[in-house]
Write a protein that holds these residues in place. Structure first.
Motif, PDB file in Angstrom:
ATOM      1  N   MET A 119       0.845  -1.190   0.000  1.00 21.89           N
ATOM      2  CA  MET A 119       0.000   0.000   0.000  1.00 21.89           C
ATOM      3  C   MET A 119       0.888   1.250   0.000  1.00 21.89           C
ATOM      4  O   MET A 119       0.576   2.257  -0.648  1.00 21.89           O
ATOM      5  CB  MET A 119      -0.935   0.010   1.200  1.00 21.89           C
ATOM      6  CG  MET A 119      -2.126   0.938   1.061  1.00 21.89           C
ATOM      7  SD  MET A 119      -3.421   0.263  -0.028  1.00 21.89           S
ATOM      8  CE  MET A 119      -4.210  -0.921   1.070  1.00 21.89           C
ATOM      9  N   HIS A 120       2.008   1.179   0.717  1.00 26.78           N
ATOM     10  CA  HIS A 120       2.973   2.283   0.706  1.00 26.78           C
ATOM     11  C   HIS A 120       3.626   2.406  -0.670  1.00 26.78           C
ATOM     12  O   HIS A 120       3.843   3.521  -1.165  1.00 26.78           O
ATOM     13  CB  HIS A 120       4.039   2.053   1.778  1.00 26.78           C
ATOM     14  CG  HIS A 120       3.526   2.125   3.173  1.00 26.78           C
ATOM     15  ND1 HIS A 120       3.511   3.299   3.900  1.00 26.78           N
ATOM     16  CD2 HIS A 120       3.003   1.169   3.984  1.00 26.78           C
ATOM     17  CE1 HIS A 120       3.003   3.065   5.111  1.00 26.78           C
ATOM     18  NE2 HIS A 120       2.680   1.774   5.171  1.00 26.78           N
ATOM     19  N   ALA A 121       3.949   1.255  -1.281  1.00 25.82           N
ATOM     20  CA  ALA A 121       4.541   1.286  -2.612  1.00 25.82           C
ATOM     21  C   ALA A 121       3.585   1.929  -3.618  1.00 25.82           C
ATOM     22  O   ALA A 121       3.993   2.754  -4.451  1.00 25.82           O
ATOM     23  CB  ALA A 121       4.907  -0.124  -3.052  1.00 25.82           C
ATOM     24  N   ILE A 122       2.309   1.555  -3.541  1.00 24.01           N
ATOM     25  CA  ILE A 122       1.313   2.132  -4.453  1.00 24.01           C
ATOM     26  C   ILE A 122       1.218   3.640  -4.249  1.00 24.01           C
ATOM     27  O   ILE A 122       1.197   4.412  -5.216  1.00 24.01           O
ATOM     28  CB  ILE A 122      -0.057   1.466  -4.246  1.00 24.01           C
ATOM     29  CG1 ILE A 122      -0.002  -0.014  -4.662  1.00 24.01           C
ATOM     30  CG2 ILE A 122      -1.142   2.202  -5.038  1.00 24.01           C
ATOM     31  CD1 ILE A 122      -1.175  -0.835  -4.167  1.00 24.01           C
ATOM     32  N   ALA A 123       1.183   4.071  -2.979  1.00 25.67           N
ATOM     33  CA  ALA A 123       1.105   5.505  -2.694  1.00 25.67           C
ATOM     34  C   ALA A 123       2.292   6.248  -3.299  1.00 25.67           C
ATOM     35  O   ALA A 123       2.142   7.329  -3.891  1.00 25.67           O
ATOM     36  CB  ALA A 123       1.045   5.738  -1.188  1.00 25.67           C
ATOM     37  N   SER A 124       3.489   5.665  -3.170  1.00 21.65           N
ATOM     38  CA  SER A 124       4.682   6.317  -3.718  1.00 21.65           C
ATOM     39  C   SER A 124       4.676   6.314  -5.240  1.00 21.65           C
ATOM     40  O   SER A 124       5.050   7.312  -5.874  1.00 21.65           O
ATOM     41  CB  SER A 124       5.937   5.613  -3.197  1.00 21.65           C
ATOM     42  OG  SER A 124       6.081   5.796  -1.807  1.00 21.65           O
ATOM     43  N   VAL A 125       4.279   5.204  -5.850  1.00 17.14           N
ATOM     44  CA  VAL A 125       4.237   5.132  -7.312  1.00 17.14           C
ATOM     45  C   VAL A 125       3.212   6.127  -7.866  1.00 17.14           C
ATOM     46  O   VAL A 125       3.469   6.799  -8.880  1.00 17.14           O
ATOM     47  CB  VAL A 125       3.937   3.694  -7.781  1.00 17.14           C
ATOM     48  CG1 VAL A 125       3.551   3.665  -9.259  1.00 17.14           C
ATOM     49  CG2 VAL A 125       5.159   2.806  -7.552  1.00 17.14           C
ATOM     50  N   VAL A 126       2.064   6.236  -7.213  1.00 21.92           N
ATOM     51  CA  VAL A 126       1.053   7.210  -7.649  1.00 21.92           C
ATOM     52  C   VAL A 126       1.649   8.617  -7.640  1.00 21.92           C
ATOM     53  O   VAL A 126       1.467   9.400  -8.585  1.00 21.92           O
ATOM     54  CB  VAL A 126      -0.198   7.128  -6.758  1.00 21.92           C
ATOM     55  CG1 VAL A 126      -1.093   8.361  -6.936  1.00 21.92           C
ATOM     56  CG2 VAL A 126      -0.986   5.867  -7.075  1.00 21.92           C
TER      57      VAL A 126
END
Length: 501
Positions: free
Chosen positions: A369-376
């Motif tokens: 979920m943190h990875a998705i937030a950063s990629v977004v």
């Protein structure tokens, strides 16, 4: 181009705290997730009351049937978070455990929105393992118990085929030892020496530490070079060959993250600025064979196909990605997915946006979920670019992938079900629970216990083709200094399990 039902990510949020640092408030998992969700709503510029569906990623202590929440826990995590936000969603979901969960939820609820069965969906997860460990034996410990009431779709633990009591009885009771089996098998397949492979792990993860050192949410924001990562010391003790403590997932964290999804139609209705919209261009969800059913312990066809198929759905290739985050609980998942995408481990784009699980932190099931937030955030800052998230659960067992971009996409279903059927159709020999006779070692590890004791574990194959697990303390010298993989041995079944004689 307008696709009213297409799902878009419109908000992301992350929060964290470290014991002893300014602002530490010993927040519960519910508090951390709710604060991350508030950040996601602020990012989108809308109110929490718009949400019709919430879905939570379970903490470790509520996703394992034998775990006891030491400070108590909510008996309805999604509803507790919603209550903190003043939201009253009609639907609340508690996902199964596993590191694939955040990306799987994005994939699932993107399809739900596209089908018209939801409009605004909030996804979140959190861990307060650091706080729980610190306060568990103290008199001033907080009580994190709560019962918000309301309906909940609890999906269970999702551990079938991942945890085997037979394997636990042979020492495979922890993830480092099981992933070490994968890395050692891969090393042998590549015909690398122990020192060469150790160096490769260090070189893989050195850039990850640099990313973590610059991330304000990282649990261990410290740069370490390759040699430091792999040199055993009192602080960096061996865990399971070939791993030292510095290169295994760090679960002592207090972190939360959230992702807000909605239809493009709803985004227009609530006046979410279009520069906030991020599309799920491609996605896939696949499952690997159970550990002893795998033809090659040093490979993962499901992980490879999940990565490749997400790009196929998006209609791009790996060269068009500007941002990547490959799941990094241990070295093997990074190596294997990088191979599948044709990426060098020193690719100048980098293989993580957070710093990775050993350095950013491994907040239970919720890391991605943190990875998705950063990629977004990355693709928003470079409109037209593409970002990739690979999420992994179990023992390289469950794989969910996503491709993110600001480029408008109508939601595209994947062919995951057909690919899964093809993977499952490959024949596999049944495991020998009692193993006797001649055999070949296919992979191994040595577990290093805190008292200094060592335990050898082998996965092998009997002469009749059946795989088995065995304790191997009688051949520790071979497991330590020689090349055991490919060696012929004799295995015997005893009252205490299988042993290499």
């Amino acid at each position: 181009m307008s696709f009213p039902r297409t799902p878009v990510v419109v908000g992301v949020g992350e929060v964290s705290e470290r014991i002893g640092e300014p602002g530490y408030a010993r927040r519960s998992p519910v508090d951390l997730a709710a604060d991350a969700a508030r950040e996601a709503f602020r990012d989108a510029g809308i109110e929490a009351s718009t949400v019709d569906t919430v879905a939570g990623v379970p903490q470790f202590e509520i996703s394992l049937p034998w775990a006891t929440p030491l400070l108590g826990a909510s008996d309805n995590f999604p509803r507790s978070v919603a209550a903190r936000l003043g939201a009253e969603p009609r639907r609340a979901v508690l996902e199964v455990g596993g590191g694939q969960a955040p990306q799987h939820l994005v994939n699932e609820f993107a399809a739900t929105i596209a089908a018209g069965d939801a409009e605004v969906v909030l996804l979140f997860g959190s861990e307060a393992i650091s706080t729980v460990g610190y306060y568990a034996t103290r008199d001033d410990k907080p009580d994190f118990s709560e019962s918000p009431g309301g309906r909940l779709e609890a999906r269970g633990h999702g551990l079938d085929g991942i945890i085997s009591m037979h394997h636990v009885a042979h020492g495979l009771s922890d993830t480092p030892s099981q992933y070490a089996l994968i890395d050692n098998a891969r090393r042998a397949r590549l015909k690398m020496s122990r020192s060469e492979y150790s160096s490769a792990i260090g070189q893989l993860f050195e850039p990850f530490t640099a990313v973590a050192a610059a991330n304000p949410h990282a649990a261990a924001p410290v740069f370490r070079d390759a040699a430091t990562l792999m040199t055993p010391t009192e602080a960096n003790r061996p865990i399971a060959d070939p791993y030292t403590r510095y290169v295994v997932a760090r679960d002592k964290v207090n972190q939360g993250a959230a992702v807000l999804l909605m239809s493009a139609e709803a985004a227009r209705k609530y006046a979410v600025p279009q520069e906030k919209w991020v599309h799920l261009a491609g996605h896939a969800d696949l499952r690997e064979r159970n550990l002893t059913e795998r033809a090659d312990y040093g490979a993962s066809p499901a992980a490879a196909k999940a990565a490749q198929h997400a790009l196929e759905v998006a209609g791009i290739d790996a060269a068009e990605l500007s941002t990547l985050d490959l799941y990094s609980c241990y070295a093997a998942p990074v190596f294997l997915v990088a191979e599948a995408l044709g990426l060098a481990t020193d690719d100048p784009r980098g293989l993580t946006v957070t710093g990775g699980l050993p350095f950013f932190g491994g907040p239970g099931n919720n890391y991605s979920m943190h990875a998705i937030a950063s990629v977004v955030g990355r693709v928003r800052s470079a409109p037209g670019s593409y970002g990739f998230v690979g999420a992994n659960g179990g023992i390289m067992s469950k794989h969910s992938t996503g491709v993110y971009t600001t480029v408008p996409y109508e939601f595209r279903p994947s062919r995951s079900e057909q690919i899964q059927a093809d993977l499952d159709a490959v024949p596999a020999a049944p495991e020998a629970s009692t193993a006797d006779g001649g055999a070949v070692i296919e992979t191994y590890t040595i577990k290093h216990l805190r008292g200094g004791e060592r335990e050898g574990i082998v996965l092998g194959r009997l002469d009749d083709g059946r795989p088995f697990v065995a304790r191997a303390n009688a051949i520790l010298d071979l497991l330590t200094d020689g090349e055991p993989i490919g060696e012929r041995v004799t295995v015997r079944s005893t009252a205490d399990g299988n042993v290499i004689a």
